[in-house]
Design a protein around this motif. Sequence first.
Motif, PDB file in Angstrom:
ATOM      1  N   SER A 117       8.967  12.912  13.555  1.00  0.00           N
ATOM      2  CA  SER A 117       8.967  12.461  14.948  1.00  0.00           C
ATOM      3  C   SER A 117       7.687  11.731  15.302  1.00  0.00           C
ATOM      4  O   SER A 117       7.714  10.692  15.972  1.00  0.00           O
ATOM      5  N   ILE A 118       6.561  12.272  14.884  1.00  0.00           N
ATOM      6  CA  ILE A 118       5.265  11.670  15.210  1.00  0.00           C
ATOM      7  C   ILE A 118       4.417  11.486  13.956  1.00  0.00           C
ATOM      8  O   ILE A 118       3.945  10.397  13.662  1.00  0.00           O
ATOM      9  N   TYR A 119       4.217  12.576  13.176  1.00  0.00           N
ATOM     10  CA  TYR A 119       3.435  12.468  11.951  1.00  0.00           C
ATOM     11  C   TYR A 119       3.700  13.681  11.056  1.00  0.00           C
ATOM     12  O   TYR A 119       3.938  14.796  11.533  1.00  0.00           O
ATOM     13  N   GLY A 120       3.623  13.473   9.743  1.00  0.00           N
ATOM     14  CA  GLY A 120       3.704  14.544   8.766  1.00  0.00           C
ATOM     15  C   GLY A 120       3.154  14.066   7.441  1.00  0.00           C
ATOM     16  O   GLY A 120       3.082  12.856   7.178  1.00  0.00           O
ATOM     17  N   ASP A 121       2.750  15.014   6.581  1.00  0.00           N
ATOM     18  CA  ASP A 121       2.271  14.685   5.244  1.00  0.00           C
ATOM     19  C   ASP A 121       2.384  15.926   4.370  1.00  0.00           C
ATOM     20  O   ASP A 121       3.147  16.853   4.694  1.00  0.00           O
ATOM     21  N   ILE A 122       1.640  15.990   3.288  1.00  0.00           N
ATOM     22  CA  ILE A 122       1.730  17.110   2.355  1.00  0.00           C
ATOM     23  C   ILE A 122       1.466  18.442   3.041  1.00  0.00           C
ATOM     24  O   ILE A 122       1.938  19.494   2.607  1.00  0.00           O
ATOM     25  N   ARG A 123       0.746  18.452   4.154  1.00  0.00           N
ATOM     26  CA  ARG A 123       0.433  19.700   4.866  1.00  0.00           C
ATOM     27  C   ARG A 123       1.596  20.211   5.701  1.00  0.00           C
ATOM     28  O   ARG A 123       1.564  21.350   6.170  1.00  0.00           O
ATOM     29  N   GLU A 182       6.386  15.564  -1.894  1.00  0.00           N
ATOM     30  CA  GLU A 182       6.807  16.461  -2.977  1.00  0.00           C
ATOM     31  C   GLU A 182       7.228  17.839  -2.494  1.00  0.00           C
ATOM     32  O   GLU A 182       7.956  18.560  -3.190  1.00  0.00           O
ATOM     33  N   PHE A 183       6.781  18.237  -1.275  1.00  0.00           N
ATOM     34  CA  PHE A 183       7.166  19.528  -0.721  1.00  0.00           C
ATOM     35  C   PHE A 183       8.155  19.381   0.433  1.00  0.00           C
ATOM     36  O   PHE A 183       8.254  20.243   1.291  1.00  0.00           O
ATOM     37  N   GLY A 184       8.904  18.280   0.465  1.00  0.00           N
ATOM     38  CA  GLY A 184       9.940  18.141   1.470  1.00  0.00           C
ATOM     39  C   GLY A 184       9.781  16.905   2.322  1.00  0.00           C
ATOM     40  O   GLY A 184       8.773  16.200   2.261  1.00  0.00           O
ATOM     41  N   VAL A 185      10.811  16.665   3.145  1.00  0.00           N
ATOM     42  CA  VAL A 185      10.832  15.496   4.003  1.00  0.00           C
ATOM     43  C   VAL A 185      11.803  15.757   5.146  1.00  0.00           C
ATOM     44  O   VAL A 185      12.719  16.583   5.032  1.00  0.00           O
ATOM     45  N   ALA A 186      11.607  15.070   6.259  1.00  0.00           N
ATOM     46  CA  ALA A 186      12.532  15.095   7.396  1.00  0.00           C
ATOM     47  C   ALA A 186      12.849  16.508   7.863  1.00  0.00           C
ATOM     48  O   ALA A 186      13.998  16.844   8.144  1.00  0.00           O
ATOM     49  N   GLY A 187      11.830  17.339   7.960  1.00  0.00           N
ATOM     50  CA  GLY A 187      12.026  18.691   8.480  1.00  0.00           C
ATOM     51  C   GLY A 187      12.627  19.670   7.502  1.00  0.00           C
ATOM     52  O   GLY A 187      12.764  20.856   7.831  1.00  0.00           O
ATOM     53  N   VAL A 188      13.000  19.233   6.321  1.00  0.00           N
ATOM     54  CA  VAL A 188      13.530  20.120   5.282  1.00  0.00           C
ATOM     55  C   VAL A 188      12.388  20.395   4.315  1.00  0.00           C
ATOM     56  O   VAL A 188      12.158  19.669   3.342  1.00  0.00           O
ATOM     57  N   ALA A 189      11.639  21.439   4.618  1.00  0.00           N
ATOM     58  CA  ALA A 189      10.402  21.719   3.904  1.00  0.00           C
ATOM     59  C   ALA A 189      10.012  23.175   4.126  1.00  0.00           C
ATOM     60  O   ALA A 189      10.394  23.785   5.133  1.00  0.00           O
ATOM     61  N   PRO A 190       9.231  23.766   3.202  1.00  0.00           N
ATOM     62  CA  PRO A 190       8.744  25.138   3.390  1.00  0.00           C
ATOM     63  C   PRO A 190       7.802  25.238   4.584  1.00  0.00           C
ATOM     64  O   PRO A 190       7.440  24.236   5.213  1.00  0.00           O
ATOM     65  N   ARG A 191       7.383  26.461   4.862  1.00  0.00           N
ATOM     66  CA  ARG A 191       6.428  26.685   5.946  1.00  0.00           C
ATOM     67  C   ARG A 191       5.135  25.924   5.657  1.00  0.00           C
ATOM     68  O   ARG A 191       4.650  25.937   4.544  1.00  0.00           O
ATOM     69  N   PRO A 192       4.583  25.255   6.663  1.00  0.00           N
ATOM     70  CA  PRO A 192       3.519  24.278   6.422  1.00  0.00           C
ATOM     71  C   PRO A 192       2.146  24.900   6.210  1.00  0.00           C
ATOM     72  O   PRO A 192       1.862  26.014   6.648  1.00  0.00           O
ATOM     73  N   GLN A 193       1.288  24.114   5.577  1.00  0.00           N
ATOM     74  CA  GLN A 193      -0.133  24.462   5.487  1.00  0.00           C
ATOM     75  C   GLN A 193      -0.802  24.302   6.840  1.00  0.00           C
ATOM     76  O   GLN A 193      -1.729  25.034   7.166  1.00  0.00           O
ATOM     77  N   ASP A 194      -0.374  23.317   7.609  1.00  0.00           N
ATOM     78  CA  ASP A 194      -0.994  23.008   8.896  1.00  0.00           C
ATOM     79  C   ASP A 194       0.061  23.101   9.998  1.00  0.00           C
ATOM     80  O   ASP A 194       0.748  22.118  10.310  1.00  0.00           O
ATOM     81  N   PRO A 195       0.229  24.269  10.629  1.00  0.00           N
ATOM     82  CA  PRO A 195       1.258  24.429  11.669  1.00  0.00           C
ATOM     83  C   PRO A 195       1.062  23.518  12.869  1.00  0.00           C
ATOM     84  O   PRO A 195       2.019  23.261  13.613  1.00  0.00           O
ATOM     85  N   SER A 196      -0.168  23.009  13.083  1.00  0.00           N
ATOM     86  CA  SER A 196      -0.417  22.163  14.251  1.00  0.00           C
ATOM     87  C   SER A 196       0.403  20.872  14.210  1.00  0.00           C
ATOM     88  O   SER A 196       0.641  20.259  15.256  1.00  0.00           O
ATOM     89  N   LEU A 197       0.838  20.454  13.026  1.00  0.00           N
ATOM     90  CA  LEU A 197       1.657  19.254  12.934  1.00  0.00           C
ATOM     91  C   LEU A 197       2.986  19.422  13.659  1.00  0.00           C
ATOM     92  O   LEU A 197       3.654  18.436  13.983  1.00  0.00           O
ATOM     93  N   PHE A 198       3.371  20.686  13.931  1.00  0.00           N
ATOM     94  CA  PHE A 198       4.659  20.981  14.553  1.00  0.00           C
ATOM     95  C   PHE A 198       4.514  21.348  16.031  1.00  0.00           C
ATOM     96  O   PHE A 198       5.496  21.713  16.671  1.00  0.00           O
ATOM     97  N   ASN A 199       3.305  21.245  16.576  1.00  0.00           N
ATOM     98  CA  ASN A 199       3.068  21.697  17.957  1.00  0.00           C
ATOM     99  C   ASN A 199       3.979  21.020  18.961  1.00  0.00           C
ATOM    100  O   ASN A 199       4.515  21.669  19.873  1.00  0.00           O
ATOM    101  N   GLN A 200       4.155  19.710  18.825  1.00  0.00           N
ATOM    102  CA  GLN A 200       4.952  18.975  19.807  1.00  0.00           C
ATOM    103  C   GLN A 200       6.453  19.193  19.624  1.00  0.00           C
ATOM    104  O   GLN A 200       7.248  18.699  20.408  1.00  0.00           O
TER     105      GLN A 200
END
Length: 436
Positions: A117-123, A182-200
Amino acid sequence: MKNLLRVACLLLVSMTAVQAGQAREQGFRASLSVSPYTEMVIRKGMIFTDGATRAETTEQLERMFRAHGGTEVYTRVATRWRTQPGNGDYSLDRALERAVLAKALGLPFNPELGLFSIYGDIRGEPAPDFSDYPLITVPGAWHTLTLEQMVSALTAYGSSVSRAILNTGVRVLIWDIGNEVEFGVAGVAPRPQDPSLFNQLGGYQSPDRIDPEIGRMSEETLLKMSEADRIAWLQAHLWPVEAKLLAAVAAGIRTVDPAARFSTHLSGHAALAPKLAVAFFEAMRDGGYQVDEIGLSYFPTSSWSPPDRLEAFKNTVTLLYRTLGRPVFIAKYGYPSGPMSDPFPWNATVPQYPQTPSGQAAFTYDLSAWGISSGMLSGIRPWAPELADFAWRPMAFFHAEGHLATANPALDAISSALRARSSKGSLDEMHAPGSP
């Protein structure tokens, strides 16, 4: 002394605009481009100079990059059409501005569709948000969808976004899909290293209708596994699904651009983990998503392991090229010209390449020269080369004094390597004795 000799070579073979045009004909993607942060830097009053010209607008800066060998205009695209709060502008509105700029300058356009939606990466890889696309119907919250429903939405998105971009009249040579996936894309991914990416988005939501095991796994746990166990888990639970999601976007793009070519890139971690990188792209191929260029991020000073990170990266590229028959594109690259502190303390200096402007230029030159001569690298994208007055400043190809950002020698490193390759002399003549 060795690095000084290399930098002297860079200056001797610095390219004019005519020479840069010759380099573009070589086919190596010197993706020296404005970034999602350019307008932010310019709004603060930053003026860029290469010693001969000045740039005070995005277009002027892109023209400067083009004069120093840049062969394309890049943009990252989130699934929101309008600008959202955050670090950098990844909106489709901004992407369309970049497309218009590329067309005006006669350069091809390279869009990267993040599928977030806004940003994501390996974290962490947040879900897309298609609320700005009235023709895309999503029957519920993204994490509640079945695989078939996600595939349908992503196919529609690929068609819609590519049509909007190509309607500007720009030429797209390759479409990038995803950002360090490598750890997922488009919301289909394990629990993140950086939960702040999901704040919004109200926090991480497990895609249980895809596979409940995905939400039970965390990226932290994955990274603690042995490489063999990590690959096995990803092959069993994530990668087959991810291949279908990426293939869906590609299928949508092909409804508008039948000859479309694709690339997807992995993180800097995968760049030094050749078995994982090969396994990922094999899984994508076997699942129906075949890339034309294999993408990797590469930040050599981000880790002390392995000791020789340039040789390790070359080994990864070589294995990928020989196993999969595809060239490798460095989708994000940076070597710092000084100490790094924020956002990441990436100070694992590579031997023979000090974190100085000359060391930055020498590493960039040597990496480019090897990639060009080997034929296994299709190009390199310096990441945010204009971020000269923010935390990323050591990675920039400029150094700022007040509001004036003056080019480092690295600005000419890629084009100089191309020039050396096309000249009568050999690349060996451009190196100091004993250089990598």
